[in-house]
Design an enzyme around this catalytic site. Structure first.
Site, PDB file in Angstrom:
ATOM      1  N   GLU A 168       0.787  -1.230   0.000  1.00 62.46           N
ATOM      2  CA  GLU A 168       0.000   0.000   0.000  1.00 62.46           C
ATOM      3  C   GLU A 168       0.825   1.289   0.000  1.00 62.46           C
ATOM      4  O   GLU A 168       0.782   2.051   0.975  1.00 62.46           O
ATOM      5  CB  GLU A 168      -0.954   0.040   1.189  1.00 62.46           C
TER       6      GLU A 168
ATOM      7  N   GLU B 173      -5.478  -8.745   0.624  1.00 61.81           N
ATOM      8  CA  GLU B 173      -6.167  -8.439   1.882  1.00 61.81           C
ATOM      9  C   GLU B 173      -7.629  -8.146   1.612  1.00 61.81           C
ATOM     10  O   GLU B 173      -7.948  -7.333   0.736  1.00 61.81           O
ATOM     11  CB  GLU B 173      -5.599  -7.173   2.560  1.00 61.81           C
TER      12      GLU B 173
END
Ligand code: GCO
Length: 449
Positions: A165, A354
């Site tokens: 991220e 995720e």
């Protein structure tokens, strides 16, 4: 309806070093920007910090054994940079290398594959003193760290992820300031984006040079932005710009070697300073990768709002369901995102690295932890991903965030995302009903609804 996944589909759980390990200053580990940030009162909800987290550092054998009992085939974990390089660069801390080798060997012994993220946000504080990711040199620091890890752990890793991220590091850490290192300067955040992407490119290039064979990719957090009012041009334009800011800003350079021009022109008009790009940078960033990992949880609905900066829009919560940390449950957004990413970028393979939800879990009078809402959430999201896969999206695997409850960044220990409940007073683990449900999904390679 039955969801039957392909035979080689990979099921896993995802974790991150700072969120589970604890042992924040053990065995020669240096301070990270998250250690520093969480020690400042007011930064973390409930005044918690990650000093102990869920003590994975001491309890990894027990946790890995539990993962094996539940039949989990794939475990995603990250390496805490200052455990390996306490100063960020220079001298290697042997104890750090030994620790991760022991964890990886333990996974292997239990027949569990390892997916390893190099950077899940724990930059050494010593490097922050030199500007951290704002410093162009950060890409070189990262390359050195990556090479050390490739060399030390290459024989034990089944999948490599360079960065987790970059959007959160850049924007959460440098624009909103809600994450470490807590800076609030949008233009600096853009420079951080560029340096993170260069760091990713350098690591991939080094990896190929070293001739290792496991696959390597990056994890981006993406989600869909819809206009609040479907026919409203101002809302539509803002939704498009937000989509560029959160998704394209990272994926365009990686897959197309360009930054989104509409966004950059808009930002220049808002007095944002664009990142400094040098010759060869875009080529470096656009190294071919083996897969794209997606972390995705919710969708957003955008309303034009003149007062906001730099993008003139705000998120408006719709009437639907929200999770315990207030994220909107929009399974359709998972489907749309996968279809869009596939059409726009054609990654060779996609993993959901995720997905999961926070629930207000507690131990029942019978000692069990029942979490039907989490099972419900997962059924809907995995179902939506399945539909996209059926329509040609090369989805190869699905990791649930997360294995055990853990330290949830600025939310501290107030948000529980785990399949396994952690009683923080005793560090006792109790698999929730979702853990047993997921175990069955893995066994049957699918589920019925
Ligand atoms: C992130 C991280 C995870 C989070 C999870 C839930 O997406 O922020 O990769 O570390 O804990 O997403 O918020």
């Amino acid at each position: 309806m039955k969801y039957c996944f392909p035979e080689d589909f990979q099921w896993g759980v995802a974790t991150a070093a700072y969120q589970i390990e604890g042992a924040w200053n053990a065995d020669g580990k240096g301070e990270s920007i998250w250690d520093r940030f969480s020690h400042i009162p007011g930064n973390i909800r409930g005044e918690g910090d990650g000093d102990d987290a869920c003590e994975f550092y001491e309890r990894y054998e027990e946790d890995i054994r539990l993962a094996k009992e539940l039949g989990i085939p794939l475990f995603r974990l990250s390496i805490n940079w200052p455990r390996i390089f306490p100063e960020g660069t220079g001298t290697v801390n042997r104890a750090g290398i030994e620790y991760y080798r022991k964890v990886l060997e333990c996974l292997k012994k239990n027949g569990i594959k390892a997916s390893v993220t190099l950077y899940h946000w724990d930059l050494p504080q010593k490097l922050q003193y030199q500007g951290g990711w704002m410093n162009r040199q950060s890409a070189d620091w990262f390359e050195a760290f990556a090479r050390t890890c490739f060399e030390a752990f290459g024989d034990l890793v089944d999948q490599w992820i360079t960065l987790n991220e970059p959007q959160s590091t850049a924007m959460g850490g440098h624009a909103s300031g809600g994450h470490a290192p807590g800076i609030r300067d949008y233009s600096s955040a853009l420079q951080v984006v560029h340096n993170l992407l260069r760091a990713h490119g350098k690591a991939v290039k080094a990896y190929r040079e070293m001739g290792l064979t496991a696959e390597i990719g990056i994890v981006l957090d993406m989600h869909m932005f819809y206009p609040v009012e479907e026919g409203n041009p101002a809302d539509i334009r803002m939704a498009r710009l937000f989509q560029q800011q959160t998704n394209q800003l990272y994926a365009d350079p990686i897959f197309k070697k360009v930054y989104p021009q509409e966004l950059f022109e808009y930002l220049s008009g808002r007095r944002v300073v664009l990142p400094e790009i040098q010759e060869g940078d875009m080529e470096l960033i656009g190294q071919p990768i083996d897969f794209l990992g997606l972390n995705t949880y919710w969708s957003d609905y955008v309303r034009y709002d003149e007062e906001r900066w730099p993008l003139q829009g705000k998120m408006v919560q719709q009437d639907g369901f929200v999770t315990d940390c207030g994220w909107e449950v929009v399974p359709e957004g998972m489907y749309d995102l996968l279809k869009w990413v596939h059409a726009e970028y054609h990654p060779k393979q996609i993993f959901i690295t995720e997905n999961g939800c926070a629930c207000n879990d507690w131990i029942g009078a019978d000692g069990k932890v029942e979490d039907p809402n989490r099972i419900n959430y997962l059924k809907q999201y995995i179902g939506a991903a399945y539909r996209a896969m059926e329509e040609g999206v090369p989805l190869k695997g699905y990791y649930i965030w997360t294995f055990t409850d853990n330290f949830e960044w600025a939310w501290g220990k107030t948000c529980r995302f785990g399949l396994v409940f952690v009683d923080y007073k005793t560090q006792k683990r109790i698999p929730k009903s979702s853990a047993y449900w997921f175990s069955e999904v893995i066994k049957n390679n699918g589920f019925e609804v």
